[in-house]
Design an enzyme around this catalytic site. Structure first.
Site, PDB file in Angstrom:
ATOM      1  CB  CYS A 184     -20.415 -45.518 -84.251  1.00  0.00           C
ATOM      2  SG  CYS A 184     -19.907 -46.347 -85.710  1.00  0.00           S
ATOM      3  CD  GLU A 225     -31.229 -48.505 -80.896  1.00  0.00           C
ATOM      4  OE1 GLU A 225     -32.207 -47.857 -81.254  1.00  0.00           O
ATOM      5  OE2 GLU A 225     -30.156 -47.998 -80.595  1.00  0.00           O
ATOM      6  CB  CYS A 227     -20.271 -44.397 -75.680  1.00  0.00           C
ATOM      7  SG  CYS A 227     -21.345 -45.773 -76.120  1.00  0.00           S
ATOM      8  CB  CYS A 246     -22.204 -50.432 -72.138  1.00  0.00           C
ATOM      9  SG  CYS A 246     -20.453 -50.893 -72.099  1.00  0.00           S
ATOM     10  CB  CYS A 277     -16.707 -44.817 -73.326  1.00  0.00           C
ATOM     11  SG  CYS A 277     -15.911 -46.422 -73.151  1.00  0.00           S
ATOM     12  CB  CYS A 302     -23.801 -53.059 -86.319  1.00  0.00           C
ATOM     13  SG  CYS A 302     -23.091 -52.343 -84.835  1.00  0.00           S
TER      14      CYS A 302
END
Ligand code: SAH
Ligand code: SF4
Length: 371
Positions: free
Chosen positions: A341, A90, A117, A110, A114, A103
Site C-alpha cells: 500500500c 500498477e 502516499c 493522484c 496525501c 488491487c
C-alpha cells in the site's frame, strides 16, 4: 476502433444493436471477452461469420500493455501496465488462503496529495478509462488462470477486487461505474457486491453518488481522529471535514451491501498512533457502524515519515477493540517488489532505472504459465 472493454452490458447492447444485430449478441460477446478472456473476434465461434467480420473492422479488445510482471517472495504478483505518454499504473494480486484479491488502480497518479502516499507525491496525470480499469481485472484473471492451470470458464482466481491501487477512484466515477458493473455482472466476473471495495479519501458527494448508482463495499481512508491532524495528512479534509465525512458514511450504509464501513488508518510513528488518539477516534466514529483496518506505514524515499513500532500498533488496536470495534492490522504484502500500500508510483519515465531495480532487487520475473 471501439474498444469493447470500455462497455458494460448496456453499452455493449447499444453497440451491437447499432450494428443491426440482436441484443442477445451483447451477452455472448460479454461472455467471450470477460469470462473466457478472448480478444480475437475470429475465435468467437458462436457469432455469425458476418458479425465477426464487422467486429474486426470496427472494434477491438485491448487492455493496457504489460511493461513488467513480478512476483514477490510471498506470492504477491504485480504488473506494471503502460497507459501511454510515459505513464504507467500498477495492479497487484494478493493470494490468501480463502480468497484472491486484486488491487486495481483508477488514475495515473493522484491529485489528492496525501502526505504519506507516494502516488500522491507523484501528482496527477490523468483519469483511467473504463477499459483501462476493467482491463486490469481482465488481464490479471486470465493470466492467473494460466498460471494456475485453470481452464474451466466458470472457475475464478480473483474473488475480491479492491480499488486501492493508484488514484482516487471516486474522482473518476464516470469511468469507474461501468467497470464496477462489469465486475458484478454474471456474464462477466460475477463478483459479489460485498467483495468489491471502493476506497476513498473522502469525496463526500461522490460517496452519495456511488450509493445511488452502484453500491459496493466502502472503505474510507481516515488516518486521523480530528480535523487539525487530518487537514495535514489528507488535504481533502480541508474541503470535507470529518463531521461531513461521518455523515456521508452513515448515509452510505443505508444502501451498502455490508452493514459497516471499513476505516483505513495508516500508522505513522509519533504522528497519529498514540493511545489518546485511539480514544479520540472511538468518540469520532461512535455513530458509524464500522471496522478498522490499521495499515503499518510503508516507507518510500523522501517521505520523512516512519512506521509505528509493532507494539504501538497493538496498543492502538487494543483501545479500539476494547470499545467494541472490530480491528485488524494489515499484513504488509509484496513490499520486496514495491507492491505494498502506498508504494505504487508507476514510474516508468526512467525505464532503464526500473529495469536495473528489477534486476538488482527483485525475484526473477515469472512466466505467466508457471504454476
Ligand atoms: N485513493 C484511495 C485509494 C488508494 S490508496 C484512498 O486514499 O483511499 C489505498 C490505501 O493505501 C489508502 O488507505 C491509503 O491511505 C493507503 N496508503 C497510502 N500510502 C500509504 C503508505 N505509504 N503506507 C501505507 N498505506 C498507504
Ligand atoms: Fe491519492 Fe489515496 Fe494516495 Fe491520498 S492515499 S494521494 S487519495 S492514492
Amino acid at each position: 476502433m471501439r474498444n469493447l472493454l470500455d462497455l458494460d452490458a448496456a453499452g455493449l447492447e447499444a453497440f451491437v444493436t447499432g450494428l443491426g444485430e440482436k441484443p442477445f449478441r451483447a451477452r455472448q460477446l460479454l461472455r467471450w471477452i470477460h469470462r473466457r478472456g478472448a480478444a480475437d473476434f475470429a475465435a468467437m465461434t458462436e457469432l455469425a461469420r458476418s458479425l465477426r467480420a464487422r467486429l474486426e473492422q470496427t472494434a477491438c479488445v485491448k487492455a493496457p500493455p504489460v511493461l513488467s510482471d513480478s512476483t514477490s517472495a510471498d506470492g504477491t504478483r504485480k504488473w506494471l501496465l503502460d497507459v501511454g505518454q510515459g505513464n504507467a499504473i500498477e495492479t497487484v494480486f494478493i493470494p490468501e488462503d480463502d480468497r484472491g484479491t486484486l488491487c486495481v488502480s483508477s488514475q495515473a497518479g493522484c491529485a489528492m496529495n496525501c502526505l504519506f502516499c507516494s502516488t500522491g507525491r507523484q501528482g496527477f496525470n490523468r483519469n483511467l478509462t473504463t477499459a483501462e480499469i476493467i482491463g486490469q481485472l481482465w488481464w490479471a484473471e486470465h493470466a492467473l488462470r494460466q498460471q494456475f492451470g485453470i481452464t474451466a470458464e466458470n472457475e475464478r482466481v480473483i474473488s475480491n477486487v479492491v480499488l486501492m491501487g493508484m488514484g482516487e477512484p471516486l474522482q473518476n466515477l464516470d469511468a469507474l461505474l461501468p467497470a464496477l458493473r462489469l465486475m458484478l455482472d454474471d456474464n462477466a466476473y460475477g463478483l459479489s457486491r460485498r467483495r468489491v471495495t471502493v476506497s476513498t479519501s473522502g469525496l463526500v458527494q461522490q460517496i452519495d453518488k456511488l450509493a445511488a448508482e452502484c453500491p459496493v463495499a466502502l472503505a474510507v481512508s481516515l488516518h486521523a481522529p480530528n480535523d487539525a491532524l487530518r487537514d495535514r495528512l489528507v488535504p481533502l479534509n480541508r474541503k470535507h471535514p470529518l463531521a461531513e465525512l461521518m455523515a456521508a458514511c452513515r448515509r452510505y450504509l443505508r444502501h451498502a451491501p455490508r452493514d459497516f464501513v471499513t476505516f483505513e488508518y495508516v500508522m505513522l510513528d509519533g504522528v497519529n498512533d498514540s493511545p489518546g488518539q485511539a480514544r479520540e477516534l472511538v468518540a469520532l466514529v461512535r455513530d458509524v457502524p464500522c471496522k478498522f483496518n490499521l495499515i503499518p506505514f510503508n516507507p518510500f524515499p523522501g517521505s520523512g515519515l516512519a512506521r509505528s513500532p509493532a507494539v504501538r500498533v497493538r496498543q492502538f488496536a487494543e483501545v479500539l477493540m476494547q470499545a467494541g470495534i472490530v480491528t485488524t492490522t494489515r499484513k504488509t504484502r509484496g513490499d520486496d517488489i514495491a507492491a505494498a500500500c502506498g508504494q505504487l508510483a508507476g514510474e516508468v519515465r526512467d525505464r532503464t532505472g526500473l529495469a536495473s531495480r528489477l534486476a538488482g532487487r527483485l525475484p526473477p520475473l515469472v512466466a505467466a504459465t508457471e504454476s
